[in-house]
Design a protein around this motif. Structure first.
Motif, mmCIF file in Angstrom:
data_model
loop_
_atom_site.group_PDB
_atom_site.id
_atom_site.type_symbol
_atom_site.label_atom_id
_atom_site.label_comp_id
_atom_site.label_asym_id
_atom_site.label_seq_id
_atom_site.Cartn_x
_atom_site.Cartn_y
_atom_site.Cartn_z
ATOM 1 N N GLU A 19 1.184 -0.865 -0.072
ATOM 2 C CA GLU A 19 -0.258 0.183 -0.413
ATOM 3 C C GLU A 19 0.877 1.036 -0.077
ATOM 4 O OE1 GLU A 19 -3.002 -0.187 3.054
ATOM 5 O OE2 GLU A 19 -3.737 -1.828 2.575
ATOM 6 N N ASN A 20 1.415 0.988 0.530
ATOM 7 C CA ASN A 20 2.572 2.060 1.084
ATOM 8 C C ASN A 20 3.724 2.649 -0.146
ATOM 9 O OD1 ASN A 20 4.179 4.457 1.819
ATOM 10 N ND2 ASN A 20 5.971 3.073 2.424
ATOM 11 N N GLN A 21 3.927 1.506 -1.104
ATOM 12 C CA GLN A 21 4.559 1.206 -2.782
ATOM 13 C C GLN A 21 3.165 2.692 -3.111
ATOM 14 O OE1 GLN A 21 5.710 -2.299 -3.230
ATOM 15 N NE2 GLN A 21 8.112 -1.808 -3.025
ATOM 16 N N MET A 22 2.230 1.698 -3.377
ATOM 17 C CA MET A 22 1.410 2.339 -4.126
ATOM 18 C C MET A 22 0.872 3.363 -4.099
ATOM 19 S SD MET A 22 0.794 0.249 -6.587
ATOM 20 C CE MET A 22 -1.032 0.662 -7.075
ATOM 21 N N SER A 23 0.813 4.227 -3.274
ATOM 22 C CA SER A 23 0.702 5.468 -2.206
ATOM 23 C C SER A 23 1.965 6.385 -3.339
ATOM 24 C CB SER A 23 0.575 5.485 -1.207
ATOM 25 O OG SER A 23 0.655 6.814 -0.771
ATOM 26 N N GLN A 24 2.930 5.775 -2.954
ATOM 27 C CA GLN A 24 3.997 6.446 -3.390
ATOM 28 C C GLN A 24 3.945 6.892 -5.429
ATOM 29 O OE1 GLN A 24 7.123 4.490 -1.759
ATOM 30 N NE2 GLN A 24 7.510 5.536 0.154
ATOM 31 N N ILE A 53 1.583 9.655 -6.182
ATOM 32 C CA ILE A 53 2.116 10.423 -5.346
ATOM 33 C C ILE A 53 2.845 11.185 -6.248
ATOM 34 C CG2 ILE A 53 3.539 12.113 -3.696
ATOM 35 C CD1 ILE A 53 1.804 10.606 -1.713
ATOM 36 N N CYS A 54 3.308 10.280 -7.291
ATOM 37 C CA CYS A 54 4.522 10.651 -7.691
ATOM 38 C C CYS A 54 3.998 10.571 -9.532
ATOM 39 C CB CYS A 54 5.658 9.336 -8.593
ATOM 40 S SG CYS A 54 7.071 9.276 -9.382
ATOM 41 N N ILE A 55 2.594 9.740 -9.969
ATOM 42 C CA ILE A 55 2.379 9.888 -11.039
ATOM 43 C C ILE A 55 1.124 11.500 -10.958
ATOM 44 C CG2 ILE A 55 0.089 9.504 -12.648
ATOM 45 C CD1 ILE A 55 1.125 6.105 -11.945
ATOM 46 N N THR A 72 2.743 18.694 -13.959
ATOM 47 C CA THR A 72 3.485 19.309 -14.623
ATOM 48 C C THR A 72 3.784 19.615 -16.149
ATOM 49 O OG1 THR A 72 5.031 17.436 -14.999
ATOM 50 C CG2 THR A 72 5.917 18.646 -13.123
ATOM 51 N N LEU A 73 2.676 19.185 -16.591
ATOM 52 C CA LEU A 73 2.007 18.934 -17.544
ATOM 53 C C LEU A 73 1.408 20.556 -18.250
ATOM 54 C CD1 LEU A 73 0.739 14.874 -18.228
ATOM 55 C CD2 LEU A 73 2.561 16.005 -19.384
#
Length: 102
Positions: free
Chosen positions: A4-9, A12-14, A20-21
Motif C-alpha cells: 500500500e505504501n509503494q502504491m501510494s508513493q 503521488i509520483c504520477i 507538470t504537463l
C-alpha cells in the motif's frame, strides 16, 4: 502494508508528473515522412501491428488489429451507453482539419 505504501508513493509520483504537463494539449497533426528519408530505411516507417492514421489503411497485415479497434470502439460505446459514433466522427473531423493545417 508495504504494498500500500509503494502504491501510494507511485500515485503521488504520477500525480506530480501530471501536474507538470501543460494545460493545453499538443497541437494535433499528421506526419508524412519525407520520401528521401523513407528510401533510406523504408522498414522503419512501416507499421507492423497497428496503423494510426490514413497512410496504411487497408494493408492486409494490419487487418486483424483493425478488427480489434472496432471491437474496442464497440465496447466504449456500450460502456458509455451510446448507440452512435456520430459525436466521435464529428470530433475527429474537427481534429483532422486542424491537423492538416498544422
Amino acid at each position: 502494508m508495504r504494498h500500500e505504501n509503494q502504491m501510494s508513493q507511485l500515485s503521488i509520483c504520477i500525480a506530480e508528473k501530471l501536474a507538470t504537463l501543460p494545460s493545453t494539449p499538443y497541437k494535433p497533426y499528421l506526419f508524412k515522412i519525407n520520401d528521401a528519408l523513407r528510401r533510406e530505411n523504408s522498414e522503419a516507417y512501416e507499421p507492423e501491428i497497428v496503423a494510426i492514421g490514413p497512410y496504411h489503411r487497408g494493408k492486409v497485415k494490419l487487418q486483424m488489429m483493425e478488427e480489434h479497434k472496432l471491437f474496442y470502439l464497440q465496447e466504449l460505446l456500450k460502456r458509455r451507453n451510446e448507440l452512435s459514433v456520430d459525436m466521435y466522427v464529428i470530433a475527429m473531423q474537427e481534429l483532422e482539419q486542424k491537423a492538416r493545417k498544422g
